[in-house]
Design an enzyme around this catalytic site. Structure first.
Site, short mmCIF file in Angstrom:
data_model
loop_
_atom_site.label_atom_id
_atom_site.label_comp_id
_atom_site.label_asym_id
_atom_site.label_seq_id
_atom_site.Cartn_x
_atom_site.Cartn_y
_atom_site.Cartn_z
N THR A 77 -0.60 -0.53 2.78
CA THR A 77 -0.46 -1.34 1.55
C THR A 77 0.12 -0.48 0.44
OG1 THR A 77 -2.41 -2.53 2.30
CG2 THR A 77 -1.67 -2.95 0.05
N ARG A 122 -6.24 -1.58 -5.38
CA ARG A 122 -7.23 -1.73 -4.29
C ARG A 122 -8.52 -1.10 -4.80
NH1 ARG A 122 -6.47 -0.38 1.94
NH2 ARG A 122 -5.28 -2.31 1.67
N1 CP Z 1 -3.32 -3.40 6.47
C1 CP Z 1 -3.83 -2.59 5.53
O1 CP Z 1 -4.36 -3.04 4.50
O2 CP Z 1 -3.72 -1.25 5.81
P1 CP Z 1 -4.09 -0.09 4.81
O3 CP Z 1 -5.58 -0.11 4.62
O4 CP Z 1 -3.58 1.17 5.46
O5 CP Z 1 -3.40 -0.37 3.50
#
Ligand code: CP
Length: 312
Positions: free
Chosen positions: A56, A105
């Site tokens: 992400t 996030r």
């Molecule tokens: N798919 C996904 O959210 O992967 P990451 O946690 O690496 O961002």
């Protein structure tokens, strides 16, 4: 506004026309990925990742750079004043003074809504326009992943209507499946099967939404009944969400998919990644193993989201 939402916090904000528009825009971005260098020139993305990420974070940052923009990045609480006790609200408002769009996030459910609500009030007071994007909040939602999943399904299956989609693994904590179930429920003829250990079932609020929309679904506690689906979407059991480490150890390998388990069935196999043992590497050799293509689709889809929310 080019979409019905200014900030993207939840897949429930994405209407069918929004999704159709973003799918088309993502395809254009993919076609012109090396020619999009001026679209967001002079714009800055604040890429705030307070929980680990590979896909992400880096696909957002690659998307912004492909569009000619620049990136400010925070990687973990330890390098942010959140560690000193700053509120999510203050942190977001301050970052809006430094950037034109924010992707965040955060490990806490609801943190994205908290940030977006504070930012919206601030923008109404000051006249600023800084869109906020949820890049995953706790085990709640991951709407941009759901959009890239939708894009992947359309590319791999050639359609979004009339599909049998199996969502499997840790459906309680897998935020991607919560957002994806919502988006797919807008397409005629979608039916779901959910396969998870009993303790990690799809949350009731997602099931209630499907019941309210008359979307058929079945639940299983094994993988075998679901491999005949059009799309087989695997997820990992999310260690970081467990309070009891022994419970995680007991459940982590409940479902493991190997190439031989598929027999003559050829579902499009997806996974948001990372995988931690539930998807054997011999599956990678199958032409219908779509998860690395899915990860790559994160760039054009996030290019489309960034450009759209910035009104370009
Ligand atoms: N798919 C996904 O959210 O992967 P990451 O946690 O690496 O961002």
């Amino acid at each position: 506004m080019l979409t019905s939402f200014r900030h993207l916090v939840s897949a429930s904000q994405v209407t069918r026309p929004d999704a159709d528009f973003l799918m088309e825009r993502s395809a254009e971005m993919e076609k012109n990925i090396y020619e999009s260098v001026d679209v967001l020139r002079g714009k800055i993305l604040a890429s705030l990742f307070y929980e680990p990420s590979t896909r992400t974070r880096f696909s957002f940052e690659a998307a912004m750079r492909r569009l000619g923009g620049q990136v400010l990045t925070a990687d973990g609480f330890q390098f942010s004043s959140l560690i000193k006790g700053e509120s999510i609200e203050d942190n977001t408002i301050v970052m809006a003074g430094y950037a034109d769009v924010i992707a965040m996030r955060h490990p806490q459910n609801g943190s994205a809504k908290q940030a977006a609500d504070a930012l919206e009030l601030h923008c109404q007071r000051t006249g600023c326009h800084v869109p906020f994007i949820n890049a995953g909040d706790g085990n709640n939602e991951h709407p941009t992943q759901a959009l890239l999943d939708l894009y992947t399904i359309q590319k791999e299956c050639g359609r979004l209507e009339g599909l049998h989609v199996a969502l499997t693994g840790d459906l309680l904590n897998g935020r991607t499946v919560h957002s994806l179930a919502h988006l797919l429920s807008a397409y005629e003829g979608t039916r779901f099967t959910f396969a998870s250990p009993e303790q990690l079932k799809m949350p009731e609020h997602v099931l209630d939404e499907l019941r309210a929309k008359d979307i058929p679904f079945q639940e299983f506690d094994a993988l075998e009944p679901v491999i005949a689906a059009d799309v087989l979407y695997m997820t990992r059991v999310q260690k970081e969400r467990f309070k009891q480490p022994e419970e995680y150890e007991r459940l982590k390998h409940s479902f493991v998919l190997k190439a031989a388990d598929l027999g003559d069935k050829k579902p499009v196999i997806m996974h948001p990644l990372p995988r931690v043992g539930e998807l054997a590497t011999d599956v990678d050799l199958l032409p219908n193993a779509a998860y690395f293509r899915q990860a790559q689709n994160g760039v054009p889809v996030r290019m489309a989201i960034l450009a759209t929310l910035l009104g370009k």
